[in-house]
Structure formats: C-alpha cells, structure tokens
Design an enzyme around this catalytic site. Structure first.
Site, mmCIF file in Angstrom:
data_model
loop_
_atom_site.group_PDB
_atom_site.id
_atom_site.type_symbol
_atom_site.label_atom_id
_atom_site.label_comp_id
_atom_site.label_asym_id
_atom_site.label_seq_id
_atom_site.Cartn_x
_atom_site.Cartn_y
_atom_site.Cartn_z
ATOM 1 N N CYS A 1 11.489 -8.402 37.328
ATOM 2 C CA CYS A 1 10.491 -8.177 36.284
ATOM 3 C C CYS A 1 11.226 -8.180 34.953
ATOM 4 C CB CYS A 1 9.726 -6.880 36.534
ATOM 5 S SG CYS A 1 10.760 -5.410 36.542
ATOM 6 N N HIS B 1 6.087 -2.602 27.832
ATOM 7 C CA HIS B 1 5.872 -2.834 29.267
ATOM 8 C C HIS B 1 4.436 -2.433 29.599
ATOM 9 C CE1 HIS B 1 6.433 -2.584 33.621
ATOM 10 N NE2 HIS B 1 7.579 -3.225 33.467
#
Length: 633
Positions: free
Chosen positions: A26, A555
């Site tokens: 990620c 995020h």
C-alpha cells in the site's frame, strides 16, 4: 542501506521466497501473505535499517517502510524468481481466510473500538459526578446533578442502540435498521411489560422477561442475525420495493426473535460472564489478579484481550465497576517498568535512549513500542514484565481494586478510571507492577546489544521517490534549513487524535505525527503548496512534499487498499504541482463505509524527525482549507 539491499534483507527475514504466498504493498507498507508467519524473523526485521515497524493484522504480515515502499517493493519483486503477476495478483491477495478465532476477535474489536469515545466520555462524566457528590460539592437532589447523571448514564443505558449501529457497520448491513432493533427492545412499553411480572407472549409464543438496558451480548447477536435476514430479503426483492420490504421484514423477524429467544440467551451469557469474573475477584483473594496480571500481556499479543472488552463494558454498565481494567493497567505499568530496567542496565547508547523513551510512552498507556521494540526483542525483560504484572495484579486483586469508569489509555492518563474507594490501593498496585518489573529486569539481565558502527550517510541517489520532480524538491529541502509549515485541512470533518485510529502504524505514530479527520464529505484537497510525490495504485493514499520540505501522507480510511481502487477517483498524478485547496481526490464515503471500512483519514508529517513538534489549531471540526495544525521547525 539502500533499497536494493533492504529488499534482499527483507526477503531473507520473512523466510525467503518459498515462504511467500502473495505480496503487495500500500502507501506505506509491504503486505505479505506468508505460508508460515512463524518462519519470519520479526525481531531482526524490526532492527533492520529502513524498516519502521512490523505488525501482523488479520493474518497478514506487514512490514512498514514509509514513503519508499514502492521502490522497495519493486526491488523485492526483482529479487524473486516467480513473476510479479503471480506474487502480487490482487485477485489472490486475500484468498487465505482468517481462522474462526481471529475472525471473532476482529469482529469484537471492530464493534467495540469505534464506540469507545462515547463510552469514555460518558464514563468520565459519571466519575466526575461521583467525585463531586463524594466531596459534598453537589447534592443528589440538585437539578444539575440529575442532568449530568443523565449525560453520564445515557450512553450506558442506551448501549444496545450504540452497539447496534457499530455492529451493523462492521457487518456491512443497514445501521439504521439495526438502531431500530435496539430502540424496539428498549422501548418504555416493552420494558414495562417485561418488568411487570406477568406472563408475556407474542403470537402465542412465550416471551422471557429480561432487562435490555445496558446489555451487550443480546443486541450483538440480534444484529448479526439481522444482517443475514436483511441480505436474504434484499436479494429476492425487486429494486422498486426494497425500501419498504427489506426493513419491514427484517424488523418483524428479528425483534420478536430477540425477545423470545436471542435476548434471554444473550442476557444469561452476559450476566454469567460478568458475574463470574466478579466472583473470581471477590472470592479467590490474590489468585485472580496473579493469574490475569501475569498473562495480560500475552493476551494482548495474541489479540485475545479483545474478548474482554465486552465484559468490561457490561460490568461498568450493570455493576458500576470493573475488576479487569486495573489489571490491564498494571500489565502496562509492568511493561513500562521493564523497559526502564533495560535503560538502566544497557551499555548501548542507542538502546538506552530507545528503552527510556518507550518506557515513558508505556507509562502513559501506549505500550506497543516498549513491548515489541524492547522487551520482546530482548526476551528476558518481557518475562520480567509478566512477573511484575502478576505481582501488581495479585495486590490489586487482594484489595479488590475497581475501575469505576472507562476512559483514557490504560496508563497514567487513565488514572481517573480508578478514582474511588480503592484508589490508594490501585496506585500502590501500579507502582508494585512497575518497580518489580524494573528490578527483575535489572537483576536477571539480558543479552546486551553492542554499539553499532555509524552507518554511512544515504546519498541522494539512494533516496528514490515516485516522482523525479518531488525528488528534486525533497533533496533541496534536505539541504536547506527547515521552517515552520502550516498544514490546512484536506478534508471537511471532525478532527481526531491519531490515538483513535485503529491501525497501530498511525495510532502509535510509527509513520509520523499529525491528526486524523473523520470525513463528512468525499473530497480531498491539498493541505499545502508543493508537489504530489506519490499516489497509491488503489487511490487510497496520497504523498506530498511542501515547498518548505515537509513530507506528508494523507491516508483515506483504514485497510481501504483492499478495495483495489473501487470508490476512489484521483484528480492528480505523481509530479503534479498543487496549491492549498487544489482537488486531489474524490471518494464515495457512503460506499466505502457500507463495504465495512473505517474512513477515518490520518493526515501526518512523515519526516517529523526534522521538526521540533506539532501545534494543533485547536479545532474539533474543520472545513476544507481551514488550518489543521502547524509543524514547528
């Protein structure tokens, strides 16, 4: 260590290529599906230069790298003989299912973690009110007392409704239907009927008298069953009738079923667990605290402590006190004491500094850095922490120390939880846990680490970022003196401390420092003037570097990488120049939450080591482009 060397070291320490089933990444971490997590050397990985942390979440072995993770990932794949497509196939990354126990703990954690702020706030108010009454500053007939008591008791009395919403969100079902189920079983008419002492029936079926206010287990089981009924009815209902048919059938099936069978069974289980724990502490002297205090850290490591959360909440709600919260606190103090013992004994200056700093954070209730980064790494200090937890727990159990509210972390910041008749004994017990752990650590010692030779400075060529333009900006900033950086809100929503983020990589500030935002809209704008230096393939994370050199990460949500880009619509690419307020991303807030993912969004500074501190703007709710915090150079 450059990224190529780092990738080789990681590949070796996770057990080699043959131990890797799948691997992806990620924005900040490598995510491995390993054949055997035990073959990976977590301790060695955590000591590897370039690795910021290691964690196992949902059976996935995660190595936290930071902004350079795409480069490390590419180097890692380049070192493997099997094609990247096979190793990183998004269709197969999640093919391994969690075992039933892991799924249960994940379910419990996912339900109870989001409601803790409400329970904490209400619990603290109950504690304050009790203290004011105890010192004679407020009478129980006072209208202010009555209103404050209602504020404190409200979240506990209507706990089934709060839990229903949280459980439905975790299960991906309709939160408002779930809330309606909770409201129905708490309705004053139903409560009066069940408490009348007269036989009650529904369609000739007997309804067992039970009290649902402040209960935990009945509503969780009810909403779990409701999720299946709701999905089944939705599947066979025409789209034009779903709005009417689905909620109507779900309520008509689940509410009576809860009153007839599910509720009474849940109440029996809940009362049995709560009463059983209380009986142990009240009748076994120091044994209960000795056993639980000595094993609490082990429960935390395995995630089994999540199973205790419903019991703690139910105990506070139904009895007005809980015995296990002080035990959890003394286990944390013992971990802090062990890390302090390491700091006093070690000759390694780096380890001394690390153990002292993690000891301080552990005393405040954030134990993971001390437990994983110091005590477990050195092994014997962790054993000493278990001994300290057992000693302190035995004392707490012997004097029947109670927590009267749920609030704050299980450290010094959580002291208000134990304010009450046994407060003095709680302080002594916590001190025993910390002191015993520190002394045992100092006496039994550990294998001290030798001083490491100074590592050569990383050259600009070794620090690779996604965008060449961003590399130039970062490199120039590194050579210049850092200045204060104002960070404006990229998202409209409620401002939250990072400690409320469920991912330890953020809550423990492993990745950096800043704040999180619970979005009210599905838009992300630039919080600074600068350059987008990376954008995750799944769209859930954006990296920026400001013109003054502050490196940032936004995020969007937790574990939203698993959506593989679904519901995210990026508006920029790596290398794009942006000003404050420029649109970076749009995302579907409703659909992401419906899919069962938290949308809380950390907005952090990742090169925080180049700054002194972060100063909050003080807002609890922000609009886009309003000042969120200032990074002080």
């Amino acid at each position: 260590m450059n990224t190529k060397e780092l990738s080789k070291e990681i590949l070796k320490l996770v057990g080699g290529e043959e131990n890797i089933d799948q691997v992806t990444h990620c924005m900040t971490r490598l995510r491995f599906n390993l054949n055997d997590n035990n073959r990976a050397d977590k301790a060695a990985l955590q000591k590897t230069d370039g690795v910021m942390g290691v964690m196992i979440n949902g059976g996935q072995f995660q190595v936290i790298i930071g902004n350079d993770v795409p480069v490390v990932y590419n180097d890692l794949i380049g070192n493997m003989s099997v094609s990247p497509e096979k190793k990183a196939s998004s269709d197969n990354v999640e093919k391994k299912k969690q075992n039933p126990l892991s799924k249960l703990f994940d379910f419990i954690s996912g339900i109870f973690t989001p409601i803790l702020p409400a329970i904490t706030g209400a619990g603290m108010i109950k504690g304050i009110v009790a203290l004011l009454v105890a010192v004679g500053w407020m009478g129980t007939e006072n209208s202010t007392y009555i209103i404050l008591s209602a504020i404190g008791d409200g979240a506990f009395y209507f706990l089934p409704i709060v839990l229903a919403i949280s459980a439905a969100r975790k299960l991906g079902s309709n939160m408002y239907i779930a809330a309606a189920i909770g409201a129905a079983i708490l309705h004053p008419t139903v409560t009066t009927l069940l408490g009348s002492g007269e036989p009650v029936t529904f369609a000739s079926l007997p309804v067992v008298a039970a009290t649902y206010s402040s209960s935990v287990i009945p509503i969780v089981i009810a909403v779990w069953l409701a999720s299946y009924v709701e999905k089944a009815v939705d599947k066979v209902t025409h789209a034009s009738l779903k709005l009417i048919i689905v909620p109507t059938v779900t309520l008509l099936v689940i509410v009576p079923l809860t009153l007839i069978a599910v509720g009474p069974l849940g109440v029996i289980i809940g009362d049995g667990l709560t009463g059983g724990i209380s009986w142990l502490f009240e009748n076994t002297g120091l044994f209960a605290g000795l056993l639980l205090g000595g094993t609490m850290s082990l429960l935390i490591i395995t995630g089994m402590h999540y199973a205790l959360i419903p019991i703690m909440i139910a105990s506070i709600a139904q009895l007005g006190y809980d015995y296990m919260i002080p035990i959890m606190m003394v286990a944390n103090f013992a971990q802090a004491g062990s890390a302090l013992g390491v700091s006093l004994r070690t000759k390694n200056s780096k380890l001394k500094s690390l153990s002292l700093s993690t000891s301080i954070t552990a005393f405040m209730g954030i134990t993971e850095p001390a437990m994983y980064g110091v005590n477990m790494r050195l092994k014997k200090p962790f054993i000493a922490a278990l001994i300290g937890g057992a000693a302190g727990g035995a004392f707490l159990s012997l004097f029947k120390v109670k927590a009267y509210v749920i609030g704050g972390l299980a450290g010094l910041s959580g002291i208000p939880m134990v304010l009450g008749a046994t407060f003095v004994y709680s302080v002594i017990g916590f001190a025993i846990g910390a002191v015993v752990a520190a002394i045992v650590t100092y006496i039994i010692g550990f294998e001290d680490e030798p001083e490491a030779a100074a590592a050569p400075a990383v050259t600009p060529a070794e620090s690779v970022h996604t965008s060449a333009a961003a590399t130039t900006v970062i490199g120039a900033a590194a050579e210049s003196k850092m200045v204060n950086q104002e960070v404006f809100s990229p998202i409209a929503g409620a401002v939250k401390p990072l400690s409320e983020v469920s991912d330890p990589a953020f809550s423990e500030e492993i990745m950096g420092k800043g704040y999180a935002i619970q979005p009210s809209e599905g838009r992300v704008v630039s919080p600074v003037q600068g350059t987008v230096f990376s954008l995750s393939k799944s769209g859930h994370a954006i990296g920026l570097v400001s013109d003054s050199g502050a490196e940032m990460l936004i995020h969007i949500g937790i574990d939203t990488v698993k959506l593989k880009g679904l519901h995210f619509s990026p508006k920029v690419t790596a290398g794009t120049r942006v000003a404050v307020g420029d649109l970076l991303m749009e995302f579907d807030l409703v659909e992401i939450e419906k899919a069962g993912y938290s949308t809380i969004t950390p907005v952090i500074i990742t090169n925080i080591q180049q700054y002194q501190s972060i100063q909050s703007a003080g807002a609890t709710f922000v609009k886009e482009k309003e000042l969120l915090y200032t990074v002080l150079a």
